[in-house]
Write an enzyme that holds these catalytic residues in place. Structure first.
Site, PDB file in Angstrom:
ATOM      1  N   ARG A   1       0.818  -1.211   0.000  1.00  0.00           N
ATOM      2  CA  ARG A   1       0.000   0.000   0.000  1.00  0.00           C
ATOM      3  C   ARG A   1       0.851   1.260   0.000  1.00  0.00           C
ATOM      4  NH1 ARG A   1      -4.017  -0.806   4.157  1.00  0.00           N
ATOM      5  NH2 ARG A   1      -5.291  -1.751   2.515  1.00  0.00           N
ATOM      6  N   ALA A   2       2.011   1.225   0.645  1.00  0.00           N
ATOM      7  CA  ALA A   2       2.844   2.419   0.783  1.00  0.00           C
ATOM      8  C   ALA A   2       3.299   2.944  -0.576  1.00  0.00           C
ATOM      9  CB  ALA A   2       4.041   2.115   1.669  1.00  0.00           C
TER      10      ALA A   2
END
Length: 400
Positions: free
Chosen positions: A244-245
């Site tokens: 997700r980052a």
């Protein structure tokens, strides 16, 4: 729902540039996933969130109170309509009103667990599904989630914290002149809000135009392979969980480039985005290594314990086998000894019989050889006593 005519102007807030950037980026690109603002009380967190919706006409502010119920959040059957007309009708909740808008949760760390769970499910899927009391209803619920909190009152659970795309930590202004200007502007706003808003309307319009242009050009931004590799490398260096980052880094960088009227990302866009994406996702590598080592150590200890148990079990089996063998040998020796004892007893019995026969014959022979005894008189004890008394009487008579 907050009206746009009575809030403190977004552009009139002094300082807090990090909060302003994070909010504007989310307005330009809602795919960023919102922002969590953490900081001291009295640092204009709520003021900026309520004011950012004034710079875009198509986004409204929807606030989520802390004491909200699950029915009010997700929606429920309209009981009044059911009683009057005898038919079921769904009454929309806050999540339906928040669709396409900005959902603001002040003191988000104080929300109850079941509300947080419902909010997370809706934010993750983009849909609100209601299944209760004989009704089945679903509707889209895509919103910009913005939360503010005071870390002194507690933190957020990791699964909720990761749902916020960006993270901003703020403190109060330290410059005395800026603090004095904050007081002056606040007094001026409270004295005449309408006049104060009109005073800052020109700057608000310029920012509104910039945001509108950036939203229109967002889909034109080109994301190169080098930009994706750089985002992935930064996320990997931060030891972030999942992917997700790096995705949010790219989405934020696109908003930055769009606001600067560029169609391609550069290194500075990626680095600027990473400052807001990674703080609440970075994990200490040393802790991760210690955790891995601990798991390996536990696995090694478990294997050693299993091997030791196997060895002990094998040794116990060998001891049992040895005891069985010894028992069998002892039983065999005991049987042989018993046989010897029985044989010896038989021999001894036989010898005793022979000895008894011999003794009987010897006694019989002695009796035959012994001569017949002469007749002997044995004094009676009573008569012996009488004789002694008579002698004593006779002696006394002679003396006198």
């Amino acid at each position: 729902m907050q009206t746009k005519n009575t809030v403190f102007p977004f552009v009139a807030v002094i300082g807090q540039e990090a909060i302003k950037k994070a909010l504007i980026w989310n307005i330009v690109n809602p795919n960023i996933g919102g922002v969590l603002i953490s900081g001291e009380k009295g640092t204009a967190k709520s003021t900026l969130v309520r004011g950012v919706c004034n710079i875009t006409p198509d986004i409204q502010l929807v606030e989520l109170p802390l004491n909200v119920t699950e029915d009010r959040l997700s929606g429920n059957i309209n009981f009044e309509h059911a009683v009057k007309f005898g038919e079921k009708r769904f009454e929309s909740g806050i999540l339906q009103k928040a669709n396409g808008n900005l959902l603001y949760v002040d003191e988000v760390n104080l929300l109850s667990d079941h509300i947080v769970k419902t909010l997370l499910e809706s934010a993750a899927s983009g849909m609100n599904i209601v299944e209760r009391e004989g009704i089945s209803f679903r509707h889209p619920s895509q919103f910009i989630l913005v939360g503010s909190m005071n870390p002194e009152e507690g933190g957020l659970r990791p699964q909720f914290l990761d749902r916020f795309g960006l993270y901003v930590e703020v403190t109060g202004e330290q410059d005395i002149r800026k603090r004095a200007e904050i007081i002056r502007r606040r007094i001026e706003y409270e004295k005449n809000p309408i006049l104060f808003i009109e005073k800052w309307q020109s700057e608000s319009d310029n920012l509104m135009l910039s945001v509108k242009r950036a939203k229109e050009s967002l889909n034109k931004i080109v994301v190169t392979q080098n930009a994706m590799q750089l985002a992935a490398s930064i996320a990997k260096e931060g030891n972030c969980a999942g992917n997700r980052a790096e995705i949010i880094i790219i989405q934020t960088a696109k908003a930055i480039a769009a606001l600067e009227s560029r169609i391609a990302l550069n290194i500075s866009d990626i680095k600027e985005a990473a400052k807001y994406v990674l703080p609440h996702r970075v994990r200490d590598k040393q802790e991760e290594q210690e955790k891995t080592q601990q798991q390996e150590q536990d696995s090694t200890n478990s294997q050693e314990e299993q091997q030791e148990q196997d060895n002990n079990q094998q040794e116990q089996e060998n001891n049992n086998q040895q005891e069985n063998n010894n028992q069998q040998e002892n039983n065999q020796a005991s049987d042989e000894q018993n046989d010897n004892v029985d044989a010896s007893s038989e021999e001894h019995d036989q010898d005793d019989e022979e000895y008894d026969d011999t003794s009987s014959q010897q006694e019989k022979s002695n009796e035959e050889q012994m001569p017949e005894a002469q007749n002997e008189t044995v004094d009676n004890p009573g008569r012996l006593c009488e004789n002694q008394i008579c002698l004593q009487v006779f002696s006394l008579a002679f003396y006198f």
